[in-house]
Scaffold this motif. Structure first.
Motif, mmCIF file in Angstrom:
data_model
loop_
_atom_site.group_PDB
_atom_site.id
_atom_site.type_symbol
_atom_site.label_atom_id
_atom_site.label_comp_id
_atom_site.label_asym_id
_atom_site.label_seq_id
_atom_site.Cartn_x
_atom_site.Cartn_y
_atom_site.Cartn_z
ATOM 1 N N VAL A 57 -40.093 0.394 -1.025
ATOM 2 C CA VAL A 57 -39.914 0.808 -2.415
ATOM 3 C C VAL A 57 -40.141 2.317 -2.493
ATOM 4 O O VAL A 57 -40.781 2.915 -1.628
ATOM 5 C CB VAL A 57 -40.900 0.088 -3.367
ATOM 6 C CG1 VAL A 57 -40.663 -1.407 -3.354
ATOM 7 C CG2 VAL A 57 -42.341 0.412 -3.001
ATOM 8 N N THR A 61 -41.702 3.855 -7.807
ATOM 9 C CA THR A 61 -41.874 2.421 -8.061
ATOM 10 C C THR A 61 -43.236 1.955 -7.588
ATOM 11 O O THR A 61 -43.898 1.147 -8.251
ATOM 12 C CB THR A 61 -40.774 1.613 -7.336
ATOM 13 O OG1 THR A 61 -39.497 2.022 -7.816
ATOM 14 C CG2 THR A 61 -40.949 0.119 -7.575
ATOM 15 N N PHE A 62 -43.668 2.496 -6.460
ATOM 16 C CA PHE A 62 -44.983 2.144 -5.904
ATOM 17 C C PHE A 62 -46.091 2.512 -6.878
ATOM 18 O O PHE A 62 -47.039 1.739 -7.089
ATOM 19 C CB PHE A 62 -45.191 2.860 -4.570
ATOM 20 C CG PHE A 62 -46.496 2.559 -3.918
ATOM 21 C CD1 PHE A 62 -46.796 1.285 -3.451
ATOM 22 C CD2 PHE A 62 -47.451 3.557 -3.760
ATOM 23 C CE1 PHE A 62 -48.017 1.006 -2.847
ATOM 24 C CE2 PHE A 62 -48.671 3.282 -3.150
ATOM 25 C CZ PHE A 62 -48.951 2.015 -2.696
ATOM 26 N N ILE A 65 -46.200 -0.001 -9.618
ATOM 27 C CA ILE A 65 -46.790 -1.255 -9.123
ATOM 28 C C ILE A 65 -48.313 -1.163 -9.126
ATOM 29 O O ILE A 65 -49.007 -2.105 -9.528
ATOM 30 C CB ILE A 65 -46.278 -1.580 -7.704
ATOM 31 C CG1 ILE A 65 -44.782 -1.901 -7.742
ATOM 32 C CG2 ILE A 65 -47.050 -2.766 -7.114
ATOM 33 C CD1 ILE A 65 -44.153 -2.018 -6.374
ATOM 34 N N ASP A 68 -49.558 -1.452 -12.609
ATOM 35 C CA ASP A 68 -49.487 -2.845 -13.057
ATOM 36 C C ASP A 68 -50.627 -3.672 -12.473
ATOM 37 O O ASP A 68 -51.221 -4.505 -13.166
ATOM 38 C CB ASP A 68 -48.136 -3.456 -12.662
ATOM 39 C CG ASP A 68 -47.023 -3.093 -13.632
ATOM 40 O OD1 ASP A 68 -47.314 -2.381 -14.615
ATOM 41 O OD2 ASP A 68 -45.879 -3.516 -13.414
ATOM 42 N N MET A 69 -50.900 -3.455 -11.204
ATOM 43 C CA MET A 69 -51.968 -4.206 -10.543
ATOM 44 C C MET A 69 -53.309 -3.951 -11.224
ATOM 45 O O MET A 69 -54.074 -4.889 -11.507
ATOM 46 C CB MET A 69 -52.045 -3.820 -9.065
ATOM 47 C CG MET A 69 -53.109 -4.574 -8.284
ATOM 48 S SD MET A 69 -53.022 -4.243 -6.494
ATOM 49 C CE MET A 69 -53.503 -2.503 -6.454
ATOM 50 N N VAL A 82 -41.689 -3.406 -13.609
ATOM 51 C CA VAL A 82 -41.270 -3.936 -12.305
ATOM 52 C C VAL A 82 -41.736 -5.386 -12.188
ATOM 53 O O VAL A 82 -42.812 -5.749 -12.669
ATOM 54 C CB VAL A 82 -41.844 -3.105 -11.136
ATOM 55 C CG1 VAL A 82 -41.230 -1.726 -11.101
ATOM 56 C CG2 VAL A 82 -43.359 -3.033 -11.205
ATOM 57 N N ASP A 83 -40.917 -6.202 -11.556
ATOM 58 C CA ASP A 83 -41.272 -7.609 -11.340
ATOM 59 C C ASP A 83 -41.631 -7.762 -9.868
ATOM 60 O O ASP A 83 -40.801 -8.094 -9.036
ATOM 61 C CB ASP A 83 -40.091 -8.509 -11.706
ATOM 62 C CG ASP A 83 -40.445 -9.984 -11.592
ATOM 63 O OD1 ASP A 83 -41.652 -10.285 -11.530
ATOM 64 O OD2 ASP A 83 -39.524 -10.813 -11.533
ATOM 65 N N PHE A 84 -42.904 -7.497 -9.562
ATOM 66 C CA PHE A 84 -43.303 -7.397 -8.158
ATOM 67 C C PHE A 84 -44.193 -8.547 -7.702
ATOM 68 O O PHE A 84 -43.952 -9.174 -6.690
ATOM 69 C CB PHE A 84 -44.014 -6.059 -7.918
ATOM 70 C CG PHE A 84 -44.392 -5.825 -6.480
ATOM 71 C CD1 PHE A 84 -43.466 -5.344 -5.565
ATOM 72 C CD2 PHE A 84 -45.682 -6.104 -6.040
ATOM 73 C CE1 PHE A 84 -43.812 -5.139 -4.239
ATOM 74 C CE2 PHE A 84 -46.041 -5.901 -4.716
ATOM 75 C CZ PHE A 84 -45.094 -5.414 -3.818
ATOM 76 N N PHE A 85 -45.248 -8.839 -8.471
ATOM 77 C CA PHE A 85 -46.231 -9.834 -8.053
ATOM 78 C C PHE A 85 -45.769 -11.250 -8.389
ATOM 79 O O PHE A 85 -45.178 -11.499 -9.437
ATOM 80 C CB PHE A 85 -47.583 -9.558 -8.717
ATOM 81 C CG PHE A 85 -48.171 -8.227 -8.341
ATOM 82 C CD1 PHE A 85 -48.657 -8.005 -7.068
ATOM 83 C CD2 PHE A 85 -48.222 -7.193 -9.263
ATOM 84 C CE1 PHE A 85 -49.195 -6.781 -6.714
ATOM 85 C CE2 PHE A 85 -48.758 -5.960 -8.922
ATOM 86 C CZ PHE A 85 -49.240 -5.751 -7.644
ATOM 87 N N LYS A 181 -47.276 -10.189 -1.216
ATOM 88 C CA LYS A 181 -47.188 -8.773 -0.854
ATOM 89 C C LYS A 181 -48.434 -7.974 -1.219
ATOM 90 O O LYS A 181 -48.628 -6.853 -0.734
ATOM 91 C CB LYS A 181 -45.963 -8.155 -1.521
ATOM 92 C CG LYS A 181 -44.641 -8.727 -1.035
ATOM 93 C CD LYS A 181 -43.470 -8.096 -1.753
ATOM 94 C CE LYS A 181 -42.148 -8.694 -1.299
ATOM 95 N NZ LYS A 181 -40.989 -8.108 -2.019
ATOM 96 N N ILE A 182 -49.269 -8.540 -2.085
ATOM 97 C CA ILE A 182 -50.479 -7.832 -2.492
ATOM 98 C C ILE A 182 -51.394 -7.547 -1.300
ATOM 99 O O ILE A 182 -52.233 -6.641 -1.340
ATOM 100 C CB ILE A 182 -51.240 -8.642 -3.567
ATOM 101 C CG1 ILE A 182 -52.247 -7.739 -4.290
ATOM 102 C CG2 ILE A 182 -51.927 -9.864 -2.957
ATOM 103 C CD1 ILE A 182 -52.902 -8.400 -5.476
#
Length: 221
Positions: A57, A61-62, A65, A68-69, A82-85, A181-182
């Motif tokens: 990414v 974007t990182f 993320i 968001d985390m 972003v739809d990551f987790f 991915k976390i």
């Protein structure tokens, strides 16, 4: 003038105040300094993990993320940019949110308790015992932290696993590197960076409080 004798209640109030203040300080460091995008990005850079590259990414974007985390941990929700987790990862982050909320309420209760106990000590004319008790309790707390730091240094993986078993009541924290991915965001070295920062920060802050306590103790004689 008759000298006021210190009672068991005075000492009990003093120790509760001391440990409560130190707990509140510790939580503040974790919540306001460690659990931030700035801290994560700085430590990622220092560790040279290249997580964005591994996840394929962009740096922009990182960064989103990471925000968001942390948002999941502090607000139980994210920006939605972003739809990551995946659902399991989100559930675990929300577990962290609930743990932090519980601790925030605990800090509020402790703060109110400290104020009440200070009123009791003032009424008993025993406020002068606080610096002395604070110095004693600091030795205990710092000893515990140094011991935990030593255990973590010897076997970080076991230390992290045991800590998670104590804190969480489910197994959502057990991640699969293939599907979750976390895992990439928390290399073992990163936990070491967190513990090192926490230890140094606590030693610095409590060092200042120790100096203040010593001065107040001398002035109160």
């Amino acid at each position: 003038m008759k000298i006021k004798r210190e009672t068991v209640l005075d000492h009990l109030c003093g120790y509760i105040i001391s440990f409560a203040v130190q707990y509140m300080m510790l939580f503040e460091i974790i919540y306001s300094e460690i659990l931030t995008e700035k801290f994560f990005m700085k430590k990622y850079k220092e560790g040279g993990y290249q997580i964005a590259k591994k996840l394929k990414v962009s740096e922009k974007t990182f960064s989103v993320i990471i925000k968001d985390m942390i948002s999941y941990c502090k607000k139980e929700s994210a920006s939605g940019k972003v739809d990551f987790f995946n659902p399991k990862e989100i559930s675990h982050l929300q577990d962290i949110y609930r743990m932090l909320q519980w601790n925030k309420w605990l800090v509020i209760v402790l703060a109110i308790s400290v104020m009440g106990l200070l009123i009791i000590l003032k009424h008993n004319r025993s406020l002068k015992i606080i610096p002395r008790i604070f110095l004693k309790s600091e030795i205990v707390v710092l000893g515990i932290i140094l011991l935990l730091g030593l255990i973590a240094f010897v076997d970080m993986k076991t230390f992290i696993n045991k800590t998670h078993l104590i804190i969480f009541t489910n197994n959502l924290w057990i991640m699969n590197p293939v599907t979750d991915k976390i895992v990439f965001f928390f290399p073992m070295k990163f936990f070491g960076q967190i513990l090192k920062y926490l230890l140094l920060r606590v030693l610095f802050q409590w060092g200042i409080l120790t100096a203040i306590a010593i001065l107040v103790e001398k002035w109160s004689r």
